[in-house]
Design an enzyme around this catalytic site. Structure first.
Site, short mmCIF file in Angstrom:
data_model
loop_
_atom_site.label_atom_id
_atom_site.label_comp_id
_atom_site.label_asym_id
_atom_site.label_seq_id
_atom_site.Cartn_x
_atom_site.Cartn_y
_atom_site.Cartn_z
N GLN A 1 0.82 -1.21 0.00
CA GLN A 1 0.00 0.00 0.00
C GLN A 1 0.85 1.26 0.00
O GLN A 1 1.74 1.42 0.84
CB GLN A 1 -0.90 0.00 1.24
N LEU B 1 -0.80 10.47 -0.40
CA LEU B 1 -0.15 11.79 -0.40
C LEU B 1 1.32 11.62 -0.04
O LEU B 1 1.65 11.04 1.00
CB LEU B 1 -0.86 12.67 0.65
N GLY B 2 2.17 12.10 -0.92
CA GLY B 2 3.61 11.99 -0.69
C GLY B 2 4.28 13.35 -0.75
O GLY B 2 3.66 14.35 -1.13
N LEU B 3 5.54 13.38 -0.39
CA LEU B 3 6.33 14.62 -0.47
C LEU B 3 7.13 14.62 -1.76
O LEU B 3 7.94 13.73 -2.00
CB LEU B 3 7.28 14.71 0.73
N LYS C 1 13.53 7.43 -9.61
CA LYS C 1 13.34 7.36 -11.07
C LYS C 1 14.67 7.24 -11.81
O LYS C 1 15.66 7.86 -11.43
CB LYS C 1 12.60 8.62 -11.56
N HIS D 1 11.83 7.66 -15.82
CA HIS D 1 11.45 9.07 -15.62
C HIS D 1 10.76 9.68 -16.85
O HIS D 1 9.78 10.41 -16.73
CB HIS D 1 12.70 9.88 -15.25
#
Ligand code: A2P
Length: 314
Positions: free
Chosen positions: A11, A15-17, A77, A110
């Protein structure tokens, strides 16, 4: 916090930084503060030039027991100059060394663009898909999963045709497409295609990326944070326009990675996890979709390049 579930039940916090444009010297403090207040998903990339500083903080927080590695979702990436089956694991090993990790949660190609140099400055610096087929680079990504260097693999900036190209010969299907998504660029058909194919989406530049380099900006480009419709929704919810923009992505079921290095804004952005927007709000914002890109990809279409904007975005 909502999560996106992968087929093996892993999972990813929705919301990520974001860490693109977070400068060395400030990114470490931002990641430390983000994890302290509850962020568990950090979006990185080799080309951001700041993975080593992030790695110092991750190692420190994991070793001190402030956070467990298993609680974190770390994405990175592959840069354009490392396309090709054999180069991919080498590039990922360098990222792991910088991030001071044994494995990533998610590794993405990327761009669907291969280059000989880090930043191409002329046509000869590019490698066409004939010379560096995306399917071979994808095979390198699959090898990284086999070697347990990453738990999941996916892509970024891929259109439907490029997704189909890698899927045809894939043993492991791409599980993520990270693309620019914000109300001026809702990308309905690409999102629909990804949903049908069980490919999750991550929205990058959710705030319109106002701090990106001047050379990447168009004169007279619209400001997302100052958009009138977004401001009206924000007023109705007594929140900021940034919060509305981040929540817009979550309401659509996509992950979202707003970048900030400011403690107040880090907290403001995280608080969105507990907000909701109404279907009327979403309907009003749907009217903003004019197909405007902040990250337009023009830098891959220099004279003599085999890449075109049509080929890139379809
Ligand atoms: P800062 O890092 O100083 O907070 P994007 O995620 O679309 O690339 O946008 C990142 C930009 O938006 C950065 O300039 C960042 O500045 C700014 N930003 C991040 N969060 C907020 C917020 N809550 N309100 C206003 N600007 C924000």
């Amino acid at each position: 916090m909502q999560k996106l579930q992968f087929t093996n039940k892993d999972q990813m916090p929705i919301l990520g930084l974001g860490t693109w444009k977070s400068e060395p010297g400030e990114v470490g403090a931002a990641v430390r503060e983000a994890i302290r207040i509850g962020y568990r998903h950090i979006d990185c990339a080799a080309i951001y030039g700041n993975e080593a500083e992030i790695g110092v903080v991750l190692e420190e927080l994991i070793q001190s027991g402030e956070v467990r590695r298993e609680e974190l979702w770390i994405t990175s990436k592959l840069w354009n100059n490392a396309h090709g089956k054999d180069q991919v694991p080498l590039a990922l090993k360098k990222t792991l060394k910088d991030l001071r990790l044994d494995y990533l949660d998610l590794y993405l190609i990327h761009w669907p663009v291969a280059t000989k140099t880090v930043f191409p400055s002329k046509g000869e610096d590019f490698l066409s898909h004939d010379k560096r087929p995306l399917s071979e680079t994808w095979a390198g990504m699959e090898a990284c999963v086999e070697k347990k260097l990453t738990r999941h693999i996916g892509v970024s900036n891929f259109n439907i045709a490029n997704l189909e190209t890698i899927s045809r010969s894939a043993t492991i299907k791409p599980e993520m497409n990270q693309i620019e998504l914000q109300p001026l660029l809702a990308q309905k058909s690409l999102c629909e295609f990804c949903r049908q194919q069980n490919i999750h989406l991550t929205a990058y530049s959710p705030l319109g990326s106002p701090d990106r380099p001047e050379v990447m900006k168009n004169p007279d480009e619209p400001s997302l944070l100052a958009n009138e419709t977004v401001a009206a929704v924000a007023k109705a919810h007594n929140c900021s326009t940034a919060q509305v923009l981040i929540r817009w992505a979550i309401e659509r079921g996509t992950a979202v990675i707003p970048k900030s290095v400011n403690p107040v804004r880090l907290a403001e952005n995280l608080a969105v996890a507990d907000m909701t927007l109404t279907s009327d709000d979403m309907a009003e914002m749907a009217k903003l979709d004019v197909g405007f890109r902040y990250v337009d990809g023009k830098f891959w279409t220099l004279e003599g390049s085999p890449y075109t904007l049509d080929g890139l975005w379809g």
